[in-house]
Design a protein around this motif. Structure first.
Motif, PDB file in Angstrom:
ATOM      1  N   PRO A 153       0.809  -1.222   0.000  1.00 40.73           N
ATOM      2  CA  PRO A 153       0.000   0.000   0.000  1.00 40.73           C
ATOM      3  C   PRO A 153       0.842   1.271   0.000  1.00 40.73           C
ATOM      4  N   GLY A 207       2.052   2.039  -3.487  1.00 38.32           N
ATOM      5  CA  GLY A 207       0.929   2.552  -4.267  1.00 38.32           C
ATOM      6  C   GLY A 207       0.636   4.008  -3.966  1.00 38.32           C
ATOM      7  N   CYS A 208       0.658   4.378  -2.679  1.00 32.36           N
ATOM      8  CA  CYS A 208       0.397   5.768  -2.299  1.00 32.36           C
ATOM      9  C   CYS A 208       1.567   6.681  -2.654  1.00 32.36           C
ATOM     10  N   GLU A 224       0.326   2.895  -8.316  1.00 30.10           N
ATOM     11  CA  GLU A 224       0.196   1.450  -8.437  1.00 30.10           C
ATOM     12  C   GLU A 224       1.004   0.884  -9.598  1.00 30.10           C
ATOM     13  N   TYR A 235      -5.119  -3.430   3.504  1.00 26.90           N
ATOM     14  CA  TYR A 235      -5.223  -3.480   2.050  1.00 26.90           C
ATOM     15  C   TYR A 235      -6.571  -2.967   1.552  1.00 26.90           C
ATOM     16  N   LYS A 236      -7.609  -3.166   2.358  1.00 25.75           N
ATOM     17  CA  LYS A 236      -8.957  -2.782   1.927  1.00 25.75           C
ATOM     18  C   LYS A 236      -9.246  -1.306   2.147  1.00 25.75           C
ATOM     19  N   HIS A 237      -8.624  -0.703   3.153  1.00 25.04           N
ATOM     20  CA  HIS A 237      -9.030   0.643   3.553  1.00 25.04           C
ATOM     21  C   HIS A 237      -7.971   1.709   3.339  1.00 25.04           C
ATOM     22  N   ALA A 238      -6.716   1.327   3.125  1.00 28.25           N
ATOM     23  CA  ALA A 238      -5.639   2.316   3.003  1.00 28.25           C
ATOM     24  C   ALA A 238      -5.478   2.740   1.550  1.00 28.25           C
ATOM     25  N   SER A 239      -6.089   3.857   1.192  1.00 30.85           N
ATOM     26  CA  SER A 239      -6.021   4.345  -0.184  1.00 30.85           C
ATOM     27  C   SER A 239      -5.275   5.671  -0.304  1.00 30.85           C
ATOM     28  N   SER A 240      -4.812   6.218   0.819  1.00 34.73           N
ATOM     29  CA  SER A 240      -4.043   7.460   0.824  1.00 34.73           C
ATOM     30  C   SER A 240      -3.047   7.400   1.974  1.00 34.73           C
ATOM     31  N   SER A 264      -4.982   7.674   5.375  1.00 36.24           N
ATOM     32  CA  SER A 264      -5.665   6.448   5.799  1.00 36.24           C
ATOM     33  C   SER A 264      -4.658   5.335   6.090  1.00 36.24           C
ATOM     34  N   LEU A 265      -3.566   5.289   5.313  1.00 35.26           N
ATOM     35  CA  LEU A 265      -2.530   4.281   5.560  1.00 35.26           C
ATOM     36  C   LEU A 265      -1.888   4.505   6.930  1.00 35.26           C
TER      37      LEU A 265
END
Length: 520
Positions: A331, A334-335, A339, A462-467, A470-471
């Motif tokens: 994650p 990706g951030c 990706e 993996y499901k909730h960390a998109s930034s 949030s990470l």
């Protein structure tokens, strides 16, 4: 005893400070360099630096063998003997610097075949390589005195000077890359700061050791009085060669078997790995000289106590690193970069497992090195050829996966099975089964928390960390309680962690009361 501990703590504190600063800067700079200079150029510099690492094999392990002969005269404050040993080091390192320069010239003849398809052009390739080569040569010819500082348990001074220079250099390169996007200028800045670092550090050495009198002529003559230097150098050489291939050839192999662009992708992961290696090495650099002095004292009970303390401390640090990587590495990439720069999960897991194999036997290697035990040359040859054979067999088909499997299989056989036996039988004069009895709780606890980390990572992060925000939130919410529980489990089931915590009696009594644990 108190002075040794004080200097070890200072080494660790200063190392940690610069670790945090360089870690933040490395992540920020990587994004800027990829965006402003391009993945091809970053991949190229990664390959060139790896080539420089291979040229440095000319050092042959001389520094490691020389440091071994500095412990006793430093303890006795014998200036005459220190000057003798340092003169030998100066003479040998001057020879090494010129050998590396000659080797670099030979290697550069092959660049038209290796880099003929790069859009940056061969002139830039040569300019970058010869700048790196000049920096490396200068380090051997002028900065060899840092080995004296390290042997004197003042590694914090080395870190303070060179890490400060490195940070200022990175900031300068970031600004120039962002505003000018000039590849030539980026390379030139590195060479300029190398020269600045040499001047500043050598001024400080003259202040710290005003009695230091180094003579190249005397160094050449005194070499005959220290036949063990060359003997230990021959023993260490193959270990250095093996370590070089195992730890510094990744980006060259990726470039050969995959692509130069993939080198940049893989290099982003290696930045994180190398920074974590630096964190772990802070403990090694801070404690190695202290272990050398401890072994010289010959107190068997204290030697074993400190060994298990170091094992416990390293396993906890290893837990912080491995569990965090399992949950956060993908994650984070990706951030951080996007990706498109992520590698496959299997590569990431193998990369992390390779770290575990390296870290779990760290205390063994520290004690062997401090005791000057390098005579098991056959083990290093076996590890080297096994690694080469597996890599050449698997890499053409499986790419990065094959490269990592070569490292894992070869290193596991030697570091997990042979090296502990070598230490316990030759240095501690004890049965290796004492080692395995002591290590079993560590392996069991670590395996349980590895499975737990993978499960929590996929279930939550993996499901909730998109930034990044949030990470950070989800990562802290999961990682901090997990590591606290890991620490408590180590305290409950391993003697080494009890010894380690007992250095802080207040913390020890709190944990003892909280966990209903018995005194050690």
């Amino acid at each position: 005893m108190g002075e040794r501990v004080h200097r070890s703590v200072m080494n660790i504190k200063v190392g940690m400070l610069f670790y945090i600063l360089s870690l933040i800067l490395a992540f920020f700079s990587r994004k800027i360099f990829l965006d402003c200079l391009g993945a091809e150029f970053i991949g190229l510099t990664g390959m060139l630096m790896n080539i420089m690492s291979f040229l440095s094999v000319a050092e042959l392990g001389i520094g490691t063998s020389i440091v071994y002969f500095l412990y006793k005269p430093l303890q006795e404050d014998n200036h005459e003997k220190i000057n003798e040993v340092m003169s030998i080091l100066a003479y040998l390192y001057r020879c090494i610097g010129f050998i590396i320069g000659a080797g670099g010239l030979v290697v550069s003849l092959f660049f038209p075949w290796w880099f003929d398809n790069l859009s940056t052009g061969l002139p830039l390739v040569y300019f970058a390589f010869f700048s790196f080569l000049a920096s490396s040569m200068a380090g051997y010819i002028f900065n060899y005195k840092q080995l004296l500082v390290s042997a004197n348990q003042k590694q914090y001074l080395v870190n303070a000077y060179f890490q400060t220079i490195a940070i200022v250099q990175s900031l300068t390169q970031i600004l120039l890359a962002y505003y000018y996007r000039n590849l030539w200028l980026w390379v030139a800045v590195g060479l300029v700061f190398t020269i600045i670092g040499i001047i500043v550090f050598n001024i400080r050495i003259r202040q710290l050791y005003p009695w230091l009198d180094i003579s190249l002529k005397n160094g050449r003559q005194n070499l005959k009085q220290y036949p063990e230097v060359l003997r230990k150098t021959r023993q260490i050489f193959i270990q250095k060669m093996k370590d070089l291939i195992l730890y510094h050839s990744d980006e060259i192999l990726v470039g050969m078997f995959v692509s130069v662009v993939k080198v940049a992708y893989y290099g982003s992961y290696m930045i994180i790995v190398n920074k974590l290696n630096f964190l772990v090495n802070i403990l090694s650099d801070g404690l190695s000289a202290g272990v050398g002095n401890l072994l010289a004292e010959g107190n068997e009970k204290n030697i074993m106590k400190v060994y298990w303390e170091m094992t416990a401390a390293r396993f906890f640090v290893m837990g912080i690193i491995i569990f965090s990587l399992l949950m956060l590495l993908q994650p984070f990439i990706g951030c951080w970069l996007g990706e498109q720069y992520q590698l496959e999960d299997i590569i990431v897991y193998l990369l992390i497992f390779n770290l575990f194999i390296r870290y779990q036997s760290a205390a063994v290697y520290i004690y062997l090195g401090s005791a000057g035990m390098f005579s098991d040359v056959w083990a290093n040859w076996t590890e080297l050829f096994l690694n080469l054979a597996i890599t050449l067999l698997l890499a053409p088909t499986y790419g990065i996966v094959g490269i990592l499997l070569g490292k894992i299989i070869s290193f596991s056989l030697i570091s997990v099975l042979w090296k502990p036996y070598y230490l316990f039988s030759r240095v501690f004069h004890k049965s290796v089964w004492e080692y395995w009895r002591g290590m079993t709780p560590y392996y069991i606890i670590f395996a349980l928390f590895t499975v737990l980390s993978l499960w929590l990572g996929h279930l939550i992060i993996y499901k909730h960390a998109s930034s990044f925000l949030s990470l950070t939130i989800y990562g802290a919410a999961v990682t901090i309680p997990l590591l606290a529980l890991f620490f408590i489990m180590l305290f409950l089931f391993t003697t080494g962690m009890k010894y380690f915590v007992a250095r802080k009696p207040a913390v020890y009594h709190i944990l003892q009361h909280f966990t209903f644990n018995k005194n050690i």
